[in-house]
Write an enzyme that holds these catalytic residues in place. Structure first.
Site, mmCIF file in Angstrom:
data_model
loop_
_atom_site.group_PDB
_atom_site.id
_atom_site.type_symbol
_atom_site.label_atom_id
_atom_site.label_comp_id
_atom_site.label_asym_id
_atom_site.label_seq_id
_atom_site.Cartn_x
_atom_site.Cartn_y
_atom_site.Cartn_z
ATOM 1 N N GLU A 74 0.717 -1.264 0.017
ATOM 2 C CA GLU A 74 0.016 0.066 0.017
ATOM 3 C C GLU A 74 0.643 1.459 0.074
ATOM 4 O O GLU A 74 0.150 2.317 0.221
ATOM 5 C CB GLU A 74 -0.923 0.043 1.306
ATOM 6 N N HIS A 92 -3.184 2.998 7.922
ATOM 7 C CA HIS A 92 -3.998 2.127 7.488
ATOM 8 C C HIS A 92 -4.359 0.615 8.217
ATOM 9 O O HIS A 92 -3.437 -0.002 8.469
ATOM 10 C CB HIS A 92 -3.592 1.779 6.180
ATOM 11 N N HIS A 94 -7.506 -2.661 8.867
ATOM 12 C CA HIS A 94 -8.482 -3.499 8.600
ATOM 13 C C HIS A 94 -9.408 -3.646 9.906
ATOM 14 O O HIS A 94 -9.728 -4.881 9.728
ATOM 15 C CB HIS A 94 -8.086 -4.761 8.113
ATOM 16 N N HIS A 154 -12.872 -2.860 2.482
ATOM 17 C CA HIS A 154 -11.230 -2.943 2.765
ATOM 18 C C HIS A 154 -11.106 -2.276 4.321
ATOM 19 O O HIS A 154 -10.534 -3.519 4.872
ATOM 20 C CB HIS A 154 -10.708 -2.053 1.728
#
Length: 215
Positions: A74, A92, A94, A154
């Site tokens: 990413e 980032h 999840h 996502h």
């Protein structure tokens, strides 16, 4: 070793993200910018098992500067965010509730005034395959004037002036998503109006004063 302190912080906050359930396994990634260089978590290594030397350094063009491990897949998204914002760090994850909302909604409405700390309504970036320029562009668009965005089907992404601020924004995003999901299980959540949110902003800039007691 370049950016030794930034690499150490990636390890520290990687462990915290894992311990608090914001990531699982090798999912999620973090980065810190220092000038024209970015320290980023590596691909394929769980965030709770990082060592400073395993965190690669790239430049803002995405070229590997130092490190044996490959940067996170990413990394293009992180670099796109840095290009478009003045952020010093990107997180980032999840996390469960953020992913639930990102899978079912087009935005996270402001059902609590703390949403203002992220800029208000949290947009859901259109779906694109992870690690692609398309996803990077979608996230950059969703983050305009915001400190957080959700990624359709996502997870979530947050920005901050430093890694602590980005991490705290991630914790807040997950909390807001959990409140929304749990509220939906009871009934239809009330969304705060623009007038109500404006009143919160006014209150923040004009806090009450309390007279001192004279004994």
């Amino acid at each position: 070793m370049l950016l030794a302190e930034e690499r150490r912080l990636l390890c520290e906050y990687g462990r915290r993200a894992s311990e608090t359930g914001l990531v699982i396994g090798t999912s999620g990634n973090l980065s810190v910018r220092a000038g024209e260089l970015v320290a980023v978590t590596p691909s394929g290594i769980a965030l709770d098992r990082l060592e400073p030397e395993s965190c690669p350094i790239v430049d803002v063009e995405g070229r590997l500067v130092e490190g044996e491990s490959q940067p996170s897949s990413e990394t293009p998204m992180h670099l796109a965010v840095y290009t478009a914002t003045g952020a010093g760090a990107v997180a980032h994850t999840h996390s469960t509730f953020a992913t639930v909302v990102a899978t079912t909604m087009t935005e996270l409405p402001p059902i609590h005034y703390n949403a203002l700390l992220l800029g208000g309504t949290v947009r859901v970036a259109d779906y694109a395959t992870y690690g692609t320029p398309e996803l990077a562009a979608n996230v950059r668009e969703a983050l305009k004037d915001r400190q957080a965005a959700l990624l359709a089907n996502h997870g979530g992404v947050t920005v901050g002036g430093d890694l602590d601020a980005a991490f705290e924004a991630t914790r807040l995003l997950e909390w807001l998503c959990e409140v929304y999901v749990r509220a939906r299980s009871v009934g239809r959540p009330r969304v705060l109006t623009e007038e109500q949110l404006s009143a919160v902003v006014l209150r923040a800039f004009n806090p009450p004063t309390f007279p001192r007691r004279e004994d």
